[in-house]
Design a protein around this motif. Structure first.
Motif, PDB file in Angstrom:
ATOM      1  N   UNK A  72       0.811  -1.223   0.000  1.00  0.00           N
ATOM      2  CA  UNK A  72       0.000   0.000   0.000  1.00  0.00           C
ATOM      3  C   UNK A  72       0.842   1.270   0.000  1.00  0.00           C
ATOM      4  N   UNK A  73       1.872   1.390   0.867  1.00  0.00           N
ATOM      5  CA  UNK A  73       2.674   2.625   0.836  1.00  0.00           C
ATOM      6  C   UNK A  73       3.396   2.834  -0.500  1.00  0.00           C
ATOM      7  N   UNK A  74       3.805   1.752  -1.141  1.00  0.00           N
ATOM      8  CA  UNK A  74       4.510   1.881  -2.419  1.00  0.00           C
ATOM      9  C   UNK A  74       3.591   2.385  -3.518  1.00  0.00           C
ATOM     10  N   UNK A  75       2.358   1.870  -3.551  1.00  0.00           N
ATOM     11  CA  UNK A  75       1.408   2.374  -4.537  1.00  0.00           C
ATOM     12  C   UNK A  75       1.060   3.840  -4.252  1.00  0.00           C
ATOM     13  N   UNK A  76       0.991   4.184  -2.956  1.00  0.00           N
ATOM     14  CA  UNK A  76       0.710   5.572  -2.605  1.00  0.00           C
ATOM     15  C   UNK A  76       1.826   6.487  -3.102  1.00  0.00           C
ATOM     16  N   UNK A  77       3.071   6.058  -2.952  1.00  0.00           N
ATOM     17  CA  UNK A  77       4.200   6.856  -3.423  1.00  0.00           C
ATOM     18  C   UNK A  77       4.152   7.043  -4.932  1.00  0.00           C
ATOM     19  N   UNK A  78       3.790   5.974  -5.648  1.00  0.00           N
ATOM     20  CA  UNK A  78       3.676   6.067  -7.113  1.00  0.00           C
ATOM     21  C   UNK A  78       2.596   7.066  -7.489  1.00  0.00           C
ATOM     22  N   UNK A  79       1.435   6.974  -6.817  1.00  0.00           N
ATOM     23  CA  UNK A  79       0.333   7.881  -7.135  1.00  0.00           C
ATOM     24  C   UNK A  79       0.688   9.328  -6.820  1.00  0.00           C
ATOM     25  N   UNK A  80       1.416   9.540  -5.725  1.00  0.00           N
ATOM     26  CA  UNK A  80       1.814  10.900  -5.377  1.00  0.00           C
ATOM     27  C   UNK A  80       2.766  11.473  -6.419  1.00  0.00           C
ATOM     28  N   UNK A  81       3.687  10.650  -6.901  1.00  0.00           N
ATOM     29  CA  UNK A  81       4.620  11.121  -7.930  1.00  0.00           C
ATOM     30  C   UNK A  81       3.887  11.439  -9.233  1.00  0.00           C
ATOM     31  N   UNK A  82       2.920  10.600  -9.573  1.00  0.00           N
ATOM     32  CA  UNK A  82       2.139  10.872 -10.786  1.00  0.00           C
ATOM     33  C   UNK A  82       1.325  12.155 -10.632  1.00  0.00           C
ATOM     34  N   UNK A  83       0.760  12.349  -9.399  1.00  0.00           N
ATOM     35  CA  UNK A  83      -0.010  13.575  -9.158  1.00  0.00           C
ATOM     36  C   UNK A  83       0.882  14.803  -9.229  1.00  0.00           C
TER      37      UNK A  83
END
Length: 297
Positions: A72-83
């Motif tokens: 979960x934290x890794x996907x969150x980091x990916x989404x934050x970078x994309x945002x």
């Protein structure tokens, strides 16, 4: 062993977070049957069961919980970078998820943001109303709105409204049948409208203070609701005494629809704050929302 795809792992993370195939399927834009098939395939490839399914709920197994906490934290980091890529656009863009109480959503978030969002058509705001004091990190909210004394110390918090006061009110007709209370102890003889809290199912205590003396009253009555708007409606209908934020009843008190009592026992307390993790980097869209909500008074 065949490798799990990122799409399969992301689908698992959403199911584990929501504890529901229905909500997860809606978020991912797929059918429940397709999502269930994906999970069965993922479990078969990994050789371990990740989810416990019943007719009423879905929850991660011990292995599933370990995988969820890792992924979960890794996907969150990916989404934050994309945002964050949206910062390169001419205008801020992206989604901002906020959890707030009903009163804050209706009286602060809605009036402030409805004035701002038309100027930023690429920003999307999702507001979830709850009283549970959700873990905004675990639930993947960008921010939460709570009273100042409810915000955890490890969060960044900015005031978005003035200090608040509660008000005890009822209709003039109610007070023709019952003597107005002059002290909190008098509430024991009144029909009081209760608020049911989601945490442990308890009832909201009515907090009072006068001359440095604090008092918490447990009241009783015929009606109990789990949100404030039905309580206001019941009070307006003469069903009993209500304990509501002052600004919710200000108009009714001014025009005589409701009568306020125990005003000298209702002292101001810290108002609403927008709070978010201090370790998170937010998008420019979040910056627009935070600036619009910031209390300048």
């Amino acid at each position: 062993m065949a490798r799990a795809t990122l799409n399969d792992l992301q689908a698992f993370v959403v199911i584990a977070r929501e504890c529901s195939f229905t909500r997860a399927a809606a978020q991912l834009g797929v059918s429940q049957s397709a999502l269930s098939h994906t999970m069965r395939g993922l479990e078969a490839r990994l050789g371990v069961r990740l989810l416990t399914r019943t007719t009423r709920s879905v929850s991660p197994t011990e292995a599933g919980q370990r995988l969820y906490l890792a992924m979960a934290p890794r996907f969150e980091e990916i989404e934050l970078e994309l945002a964050a890529i949206s910062d390169f656009k001419d205008k801020p863009a992206g989604s901002v998820r906020i959890t707030a109480s009903e009163h804050a959503a209706n009286n602060i978030l809605w009036p402030r943001l409805r004035e701002v969002l038309p100027s930023y058509p690429d920003i999307k705001v999702e507001i979830t109303v709850d009283y549970v004091l959700s873990d905004i990190v675990a639930q993947r909210y960008d921010a939460g709105v709570r009273l100042g004394d409810q915000v955890a110390k490890d969060m960044i918090a900015i005031p978005i409204g003035p200090r608040l006061r509660m008000a005890v009110v009822a209709t003039p007709g109610y007070f023709t049948r019952h003597s107005p209370p002059t002290a909190p102890a008098d509430l024991a003889t009144h029909n009081c409208i209760n608020l049911r809290l989601p945490t442990y199912g308890g009832l909201l205590q009515w907090d009072f203070e006068k001359d440095g003396h604090e008092l918490k009253a447990r009241v009783e009555g015929q009606w109990t609701f789990n949100s404030s708007l039905p309580i206001l409606r019941a009070a307006q209908s003469g069903c009993g005494l209500a304990f509501l934020p002052e600004d919710m009843v200000q108009k009714d008190v001014a025009d005589g629809t409701l009568v306020r009592v125990l005003e000298d026992w209702c002292q101001p307390f810290p108002g609403y704050h927008l709070y978010y993790p201090n370790r998170r980097e937010h998008s420019s869209a979040f910056g627009v929302i935070a600036d619009a909500l910031s209390y300048k008074g």
